[in-house]
Motif scaffolding. Structure first.
Motif, PDB file in Angstrom:
ATOM      1  N   UNK A   1       0.805  -1.211   0.000  1.00 22.20           N
ATOM      2  CA  UNK A   1       0.000   0.000   0.000  1.00 22.20           C
ATOM      3  C   UNK A   1       0.847   1.273   0.000  1.00 22.20           C
ATOM      4  N   UNK A   2       2.057   1.194   0.583  1.00 21.26           N
ATOM      5  CA  UNK A   2       2.853   2.411   0.693  1.00 21.26           C
ATOM      6  C   UNK A   2       3.165   3.031  -0.661  1.00 21.26           C
ATOM      7  N   UNK A   3       3.487   2.211  -1.661  1.00 22.22           N
ATOM      8  CA  UNK A   3       3.813   2.783  -2.973  1.00 22.22           C
ATOM      9  C   UNK A   3       2.583   3.417  -3.607  1.00 22.22           C
ATOM     10  N   UNK A   4       1.402   2.834  -3.395  1.00 18.59           N
ATOM     11  CA  UNK A   4       0.194   3.434  -3.963  1.00 18.59           C
ATOM     12  C   UNK A   4      -0.135   4.753  -3.262  1.00 18.59           C
ATOM     13  N   UNK A   5       0.182   4.850  -1.960  1.00 14.99           N
ATOM     14  CA  UNK A   5      -0.016   6.125  -1.254  1.00 14.99           C
ATOM     15  C   UNK A   5       0.897   7.196  -1.827  1.00 14.99           C
ATOM     16  N   UNK A   6       2.136   6.825  -2.098  1.00 14.13           N
ATOM     17  CA  UNK A   6       3.085   7.780  -2.671  1.00 14.13           C
ATOM     18  C   UNK A   6       2.606   8.236  -4.052  1.00 14.13           C
ATOM     19  N   UNK A   7       2.130   7.289  -4.844  1.00 17.75           N
ATOM     20  CA  UNK A   7       1.603   7.628  -6.167  1.00 17.75           C
ATOM     21  C   UNK A   7       0.387   8.539  -6.050  1.00 17.75           C
ATOM     22  N   UNK A   8      -0.478   8.282  -5.076  1.00 17.21           N
ATOM     23  CA  UNK A   8      -1.669   9.122  -4.869  1.00 17.21           C
ATOM     24  C   UNK A   8      -1.256  10.540  -4.479  1.00 17.21           C
ATOM     25  N   UNK A   9      -0.265  10.661  -3.589  1.00 16.18           N
ATOM     26  CA  UNK A   9       0.234  12.001  -3.199  1.00 16.18           C
ATOM     27  C   UNK A   9       0.759  12.751  -4.408  1.00 16.18           C
ATOM     28  N   UNK A  10       1.577  12.074  -5.205  1.00 16.90           N
ATOM     29  CA  UNK A  10       2.142  12.716  -6.389  1.00 16.90           C
ATOM     30  C   UNK A  10       1.063  13.081  -7.393  1.00 16.90           C
ATOM     31  N   UNK A  11       0.092  12.210  -7.549  1.00 11.69           N
ATOM     32  CA  UNK A  11      -1.016  12.472  -8.467  1.00 11.69           C
ATOM     33  C   UNK A  11      -1.776  13.723  -8.047  1.00 11.69           C
ATOM     34  N   UNK A  12      -2.079  13.831  -6.733  1.00  9.84           N
ATOM     35  CA  UNK A  12      -2.779  15.011  -6.222  1.00  9.84           C
ATOM     36  C   UNK A  12      -1.964  16.279  -6.434  1.00  9.84           C
ATOM     37  N   UNK A  13      -0.665  16.184  -6.196  1.00  5.11           N
ATOM     38  CA  UNK A  13       0.204  17.357  -6.352  1.00  5.11           C
ATOM     39  C   UNK A  13       0.227  17.876  -7.784  1.00  5.11           C
ATOM     40  N   UNK A  14      -0.023  17.001  -8.746  1.00  6.85           N
ATOM     41  CA  UNK A  14       0.038  17.399 -10.154  1.00  6.85           C
ATOM     42  C   UNK A  14      -1.304  17.854 -10.735  1.00  6.85           C
ATOM     43  N   UNK A  15      -2.358  17.812  -9.928  1.00  7.69           N
ATOM     44  CA  UNK A  15      -3.677  18.239 -10.408  1.00  7.69           C
ATOM     45  C   UNK A  15      -3.785  19.764 -10.417  1.00  7.69           C
ATOM     46  N   UNK A  16      -4.566  20.274 -11.346  1.00  9.29           N
ATOM     47  CA  UNK A  16      -4.916  21.691 -11.310  1.00  9.29           C
ATOM     48  C   UNK A  16      -5.845  21.915 -10.120  1.00  9.29           C
TER      49      UNK A  16
ATOM     50  N   UNK B   1     -14.771  12.317  -3.731  1.00  7.23           N
ATOM     51  CA  UNK B   1     -14.411  11.446  -2.611  1.00  7.23           C
ATOM     52  C   UNK B   1     -15.406  11.517  -1.457  1.00  7.23           C
ATOM     53  N   UNK B   2     -16.229  12.563  -1.451  1.00  6.27           N
ATOM     54  CA  UNK B   2     -17.217  12.764  -0.381  1.00  6.27           C
ATOM     55  C   UNK B   2     -16.562  12.725   1.001  1.00  6.27           C
ATOM     56  N   UNK B   3     -15.580  13.591   1.170  1.00  6.32           N
ATOM     57  CA  UNK B   3     -14.826  13.668   2.413  1.00  6.32           C
ATOM     58  C   UNK B   3     -15.580  14.442   3.482  1.00  6.32           C
ATOM     59  N   UNK B   4     -15.204  14.199   4.719  1.00  2.68           N
ATOM     60  CA  UNK B   4     -15.731  15.009   5.818  1.00  2.68           C
ATOM     61  C   UNK B   4     -15.099  16.396   5.718  1.00  2.68           C
ATOM     62  N   UNK B   5     -15.694  17.392   6.354  1.00  2.00           N
ATOM     63  CA  UNK B   5     -15.070  18.729   6.341  1.00  2.00           C
ATOM     64  C   UNK B   5     -13.631  18.708   6.880  1.00  2.00           C
TER      65      UNK B   5
ATOM     66  N   UNK C   1      -7.983   7.304  -2.639  1.00  6.15           N
ATOM     67  CA  UNK C   1      -7.673   7.920  -3.934  1.00  6.15           C
ATOM     68  C   UNK C   1      -7.060   6.885  -4.870  1.00  6.15           C
ATOM     69  N   UNK C   2      -6.111   6.109  -4.365  1.00  2.00           N
ATOM     70  CA  UNK C   2      -5.469   5.076  -5.188  1.00  2.00           C
ATOM     71  C   UNK C   2      -6.498   4.060  -5.669  1.00  2.00           C
ATOM     72  N   UNK C   3      -7.411   3.682  -4.788  1.00  2.00           N
ATOM     73  CA  UNK C   3      -8.419   2.678  -5.137  1.00  2.00           C
ATOM     74  C   UNK C   3      -9.420   3.208  -6.170  1.00  2.00           C
ATOM     75  N   UNK C   4      -9.823   4.465  -6.019  1.00  2.00           N
ATOM     76  CA  UNK C   4     -10.870   5.016  -6.893  1.00  2.00           C
ATOM     77  C   UNK C   4     -10.317   5.561  -8.207  1.00  2.00           C
ATOM     78  N   UNK C   5      -9.226   6.320  -8.133  1.00  2.00           N
ATOM     79  CA  UNK C   5      -8.759   7.045  -9.322  1.00  2.00           C
ATOM     80  C   UNK C   5      -7.578   6.398 -10.038  1.00  2.00           C
ATOM     81  N   UNK C   6      -6.913   5.456  -9.405  1.00  2.00           N
ATOM     82  CA  UNK C   6      -5.677   4.937  -9.990  1.00  2.00           C
ATOM     83  C   UNK C   6      -5.751   3.437 -10.221  1.00  2.00           C
TER      84      UNK C   6
END
Length: 78
Positions: A1-16, A27-31, A72-77
């Protein structure tokens, strides 16, 4: 799971900002979770600073981020 977390972080960082907002909405996150992701990926705060801003310990911030990165990794990647 750790590598997918790293990929998710990088993916988020590259989004507009507009795409980042769409992802957060989907994602329907809490506030609290929304605030953590915004402080981390838009404001660039580290976990300690986020914890200070939100009156939470940095370990709690790390735990929340890990859970969100896994989602994020599960849903978007697939």
């Amino acid at each position: 799971m750790k590598s997918s977390r790293k990929e998710a972080r990088q993916w988020l960082d590259n989004l507009s900002k507009s795409k980042f907002k769409q992802v957060i909405d989907e994602l329907k996150l809490t506030p609290k979770q929304r605030d953590i992701l915004i402080l981390k990926h838009i404001n660039g705060f580290d976990n300690l600073r986020i914890g200070i801003e939100m009156s939470l310990c940095k370990e709690r911030i790390s735990c929340e981020l890990s859970k969100m990165y896994d989602r994020i990794a599960m849903i978007f990647m697939k």
